[in-house]
Design an enzyme around this catalytic site. Structure first.
Site, PDB file in Angstrom:
ATOM      1  N   LYS A  73      -9.907  -0.084  12.154  1.00 25.01           N
ATOM      2  CA  LYS A  73      -8.704  -0.938  11.657  1.00 25.01           C
ATOM      3  C   LYS A  73      -7.723  -1.109  12.533  1.00 25.01           C
ATOM      4  O   LYS A  73      -7.294  -0.206  13.345  1.00 25.01           O
ATOM      5  CB  LYS A  73      -8.144  -0.075  10.114  1.00 25.01           C
ATOM      6  N   GLY A 112      -4.967  -5.986   5.342  1.00 24.41           N
ATOM      7  CA  GLY A 112      -5.372  -6.948   4.450  1.00 24.41           C
ATOM      8  C   GLY A 112      -6.909  -7.334   5.012  1.00 24.41           C
ATOM      9  O   GLY A 112      -7.347  -8.461   5.059  1.00 24.41           O
ATOM     10  N   GLU A 135     -11.087   5.367  10.754  1.00 28.55           N
ATOM     11  CA  GLU A 135     -11.031   6.012   9.327  1.00 28.55           C
ATOM     12  C   GLU A 135     -12.454   6.553   8.884  1.00 28.55           C
ATOM     13  O   GLU A 135     -13.293   5.676   9.296  1.00 28.55           O
ATOM     14  CB  GLU A 135     -10.633   5.309   8.082  1.00 28.55           C
ATOM     15  N   TYR A 178     -15.349   6.088   6.750  1.00 28.05           N
ATOM     16  CA  TYR A 178     -15.671   5.030   5.610  1.00 28.05           C
ATOM     17  C   TYR A 178     -16.082   5.382   4.459  1.00 28.05           C
ATOM     18  O   TYR A 178     -16.975   6.400   4.061  1.00 28.05           O
ATOM     19  CB  TYR A 178     -17.062   4.240   6.301  1.00 28.05           C
ATOM     20  N   ARG A 180       6.613  -5.627  -1.287  1.00 31.86           N
ATOM     21  CA  ARG A 180       7.201  -7.066  -1.848  1.00 31.86           C
ATOM     22  C   ARG A 180       6.728  -7.030  -3.295  1.00 31.86           C
ATOM     23  O   ARG A 180       6.217  -6.188  -3.718  1.00 31.86           O
ATOM     24  CB  ARG A 180       6.545  -8.287  -0.955  1.00 31.86           C
ATOM     25  N   ARG A 214      -7.177 -15.867 -10.883  1.00 38.86           N
ATOM     26  CA  ARG A 214      -6.435 -16.789  -9.921  1.00 38.86           C
ATOM     27  C   ARG A 214      -7.173 -18.041  -9.693  1.00 38.86           C
ATOM     28  O   ARG A 214      -8.548 -18.147  -9.371  1.00 38.86           O
ATOM     29  CB  ARG A 214      -6.433 -16.209  -8.325  1.00 38.86           C
TER      30      ARG A 214
HETATM   31  C1  MV4 Z   1     -11.581   0.731   3.542  1.00 33.80           C
HETATM   32  C2  MV4 Z   1     -12.895   0.669   3.043  1.00 33.80           C
HETATM   33  C3  MV4 Z   1     -13.828   1.870   3.067  1.00 33.80           C
HETATM   34  N1  MV4 Z   1     -13.318   2.771   3.763  1.00 33.80           N
HETATM   35  N2  MV4 Z   1     -11.304   1.698   4.256  1.00 33.80           N
HETATM   36  C4  MV4 Z   1     -10.433  -3.751   2.860  1.00 33.80           C
HETATM   37  C5  MV4 Z   1      -9.033  -4.357   2.968  1.00 33.80           C
HETATM   38  C6  MV4 Z   1      -8.234  -3.479   3.503  1.00 33.80           C
HETATM   39  N3  MV4 Z   1      -6.799  -3.338   2.597  1.00 33.80           N
HETATM   40  C7  MV4 Z   1      -8.789  -2.111   3.222  1.00 33.80           C
HETATM   41  N4  MV4 Z   1     -10.151  -2.311   2.896  1.00 33.80           N
HETATM   42  C8  MV4 Z   1     -11.229  -1.310   2.911  1.00 33.80           C
HETATM   43  N5  MV4 Z   1     -10.931  -0.401   3.517  1.00 33.80           N
HETATM   44  C9  MV4 Z   1     -12.326   2.839   4.330  1.00 33.80           C
HETATM   45  N6  MV4 Z   1     -11.935   3.976   4.970  1.00 33.80           N
HETATM   46  C10 MV4 Z   1     -13.327  -0.488   2.270  1.00 33.80           C
HETATM   47  C11 MV4 Z   1     -12.278  -1.447   2.281  1.00 33.80           C
HETATM   48  C12 MV4 Z   1     -12.532  -2.676   1.333  1.00 33.80           C
HETATM   49  C13 MV4 Z   1     -12.174  -3.176   0.357  1.00 33.80           C
HETATM   50  C14 MV4 Z   1     -11.009  -2.687  -0.084  1.00 33.80           C
HETATM   51  C15 MV4 Z   1     -10.147  -2.913  -1.251  1.00 33.80           C
HETATM   52  C16 MV4 Z   1     -10.770  -4.147  -1.879  1.00 33.80           C
HETATM   53  C17 MV4 Z   1     -11.987  -4.928  -1.436  1.00 33.80           C
HETATM   54  C18 MV4 Z   1     -12.549  -4.405  -0.317  1.00 33.80           C
HETATM   55  C19 MV4 Z   1     -13.633  -4.914   0.117  1.00 33.80           C
HETATM   56  C20 MV4 Z   1     -14.398  -4.416   1.294  1.00 33.80           C
HETATM   57  C21 MV4 Z   1     -14.154  -3.222   1.786  1.00 33.80           C
END
Ligand code: MV4
Length: 505
Positions: free
Chosen positions: A160, A166, A202, A204, A294, A339
């Site tokens: 990340k 986002g 991180e 997963y 926000r 939306r």
């Molecule tokens: C993750 C994850 C799985 N494991 N982190 C996507 C946007 C960002 N805000 C964080 N996200 C994710 N982080 C770890 N360690 C999966 C996602 C993710 C996700 C998170 C929220 C809403 C939709 C998503 C779609 C795909 C992956």
């Protein structure tokens, strides 16, 4: 602290109008800013006064801090509401407002500093005792050290961007063979999006839910949470449907997550409306993801079930008023927001700007349409194509789904393509109705939600139309004098089913 009498809304579209509506109710004068592309926009017509701030690209208008500050001074505004996006999470802008003697309606710059950078936010949260997704709290300096770390925690991992959230600069890696190329891709994307190529690692999480907690604080450290929003229905990290309560939370988990969110906000001396985002895994463990400093797009669902006006609360907090509530109000009933976008789902969700030639907006009991458009309005192609947020309230989730469907069926937008049919398909999907949809839902069900034709059904429809045409022709042949060429109605003797196939293929 003096009362706010005139607010400049440093935004456009539905959120600018949303903020102005509350200002009006509070007897506060409103000032709009607008770019060249927004001369005839609804937020300009809604405000008491409007000031031009530059060319269409937001980089040259809505994002130019000095232009916004000059507009506020010119209009004699005493406060600026940033809405969401644009300058809303820009700590330098908050400091610039303060330097000019303008009240920024939002959190202090220091809270933005503490949460803006993701690795710093993670370190701050760990210190405060907030659970974060297992991983590093520092950007990794080299691919060798990154590899060594991954050897230790094991695959799969998520790379990340430290610079911002986002989903930009984010890469899932499953095997060491792919690690180096993913590492490079994440770094270059991060540099592109945030001007900072720092990347951290991180563990997963498989199929997590995205559940966020609304928090609110006054200037005296009184901090509460206002329950959660379930935001797992996203595509490409864009939320599409949000609801509260989350169908997967128990009262115990809600209380626990609320308490942790308050702890997170207090740790950074938060003031005003903020959101703490969590990932919830299959075992219902929850982990801090990021804090949005926000007012969020999806705040209406929280307003529906709490009966609060979050913008009014933001203004009162900025005026230095004490928070009236001492704890989270028990949420009442259920709320869903969808939306509405000017986009074409069948063309890979390509934006569909253009002139709205006809518009019918839903209404009726417990339906709210936060819109930025009107009949005859041309949706510009330079901004986010969201044209409205439709939200509803009902006593139960089942009724809220039915009400959303009813409201969507009333929505008519002509002249441009919208995602309204796609939204209906989401709400009709068994997985959504069941209520246990995770963040992979919209991707997994992509074809079903686009109504990709079932080959069997389309063959049946074809057959039915052939039979219908044939019967009609037979009837006409009996009642009318024969056309030249006889049977087949002047089509050169080609049978109706062959004709149908020709026109279809
Ligand atoms: C993750 C994850 C799985 N494991 N982190 C996507 C946007 C960002 N805000 C964080 N996200 C994710 N982080 C770890 N360690 C999966 C996602 C993710 C996700 C998170 C929220 C809403 C939709 C998503 C779609 C795909 C992956």
């Amino acid at each position: 602290m003096p009362k706010i009498r005139k607010v400049l809304v440093a935004n456009r579209g539905e959120i600018a109008i949303r903020v102005m509506r509350t200002c009006k109710e509070l007897g506060i004068a409103t000032v709009a800013v607008y770019s060249e592309a927004d001369r005839s926009a609804l937020h300009v017509r809604t405000a008491d006064q409007a000031i031009f701030v530059g060319p269409p690209p937001s980089r040259e208008s809505y994002l130019v801090q000095q232009r916004i500050l000059d507009a506020a001074k010119q209009a004699g505004a005493d406060a600026i509401h940033p809405g969401y996006g644009f300058l809303s999470e820009n700590a330098a802008f908050v400091r610039a407002c303060e330097a000019e003697g303008l009240t920024f309606i939002g959190p202090p710059a220091s809270a933005m500093d503490s949460m803006g950078e993701k690795t710093r936010a993670r370190a701050n949260m760990i210190k405060a005792g907030v659970p974060v997704v297992p991983g590093t709290t520092e950007p990794i300096p080299s691919v060798e050290e990154a590899r060594a770390y991954v050897e230790k925690i094991g695959f799969p991992v998520m790379l990340k961007a430290a610079g911002g959230g986002g989903g930009k600069g984010m890469r899932k890696v499953e095997r060491m063979e792919d690690f180096e190329s993913s590492w490079r891709a994440a770094k270059s994307e991060a540099l592109n999006a945030f001007g900072n190529d720092a990347v951290y690692i991180e563990k997963y999480l498989e199929k997590p839910h995205h559940v966020e907690i609304q928090v609110f604080a006054d200037q005296y450290g009184n901090t509460i949470h206002l329950n959660e929003r379930e935001c797992s229905a996203q595509r490409r990290h864009q939320k599409v449907v949000e609801e509260t309560p989350s169908p997967i939370l128990t009262p115990e988990l809600r209380a626990k997550m609320g308490e942790v969110a308050v702890k997170a906000a207090k740790a950074v001396n938060y003031v005003g409306a903020g959101t703490v985002e969590f990932l919830v895994d299959v075992h219902r463990n929850f982990y801090f993801l990021e804090m949005n400093t926000r007012l969020q797009v999806e705040h209406p669902v929280t307003e529906w079930v709490t009966g609060l006006d979050l913008v009014a609360m933001q203004i009162r907090a900025a005026e230095g008023e004490k928070l009236g509530l001492t704890e989270a109000p028990t949420p009442r009933g259920h709320s869903i927001e969808v939306r509405v976008y000017a986009e074409d789902p069948s063309r890979n969700f390509m934006p569909s700007p253009g002139k709205i030639t006809y518009l019918r907006v839903p209404g009726g009991p417990n339906v709210r349409d936060d819109s930025g458009v009107f009949p005859g309005y041309t949706v510009p192609n330079v901004y986010d194509p969201m044209i409205s947020k439709l939200s509803v309230w009902a006593p139960t989730r089942r009724e809220a789904i039915a009400r959303t469907q009813r409201a969507l069926s009333e929505y008519v937008v002509k002249g441009i393509t919208t995602n309204i049919r796609y939204l209906k398909a989401i709400l009709a999907h068994p997985e959504f109705i069941e209520g246990d949809y995770d963040t992979s839902f919209l991707t997994r069900q992509h074809d079903a939600l686009l109504g990709v034709e079932d080959p069997k059904l389309s063959e049946m429809a074809l057959l039915a139309s052939v039979v219908h045409t044939y019967q009609k022709d037979q009837k006409r042949a009996k009642t009318l004098p024969a056309a030249s060429g006889g049977q087949g109605g002047g089509n050169g003797g080609v049978s109706p089913w062959k004709q149908a196939l020709r026109t279809r293929r």
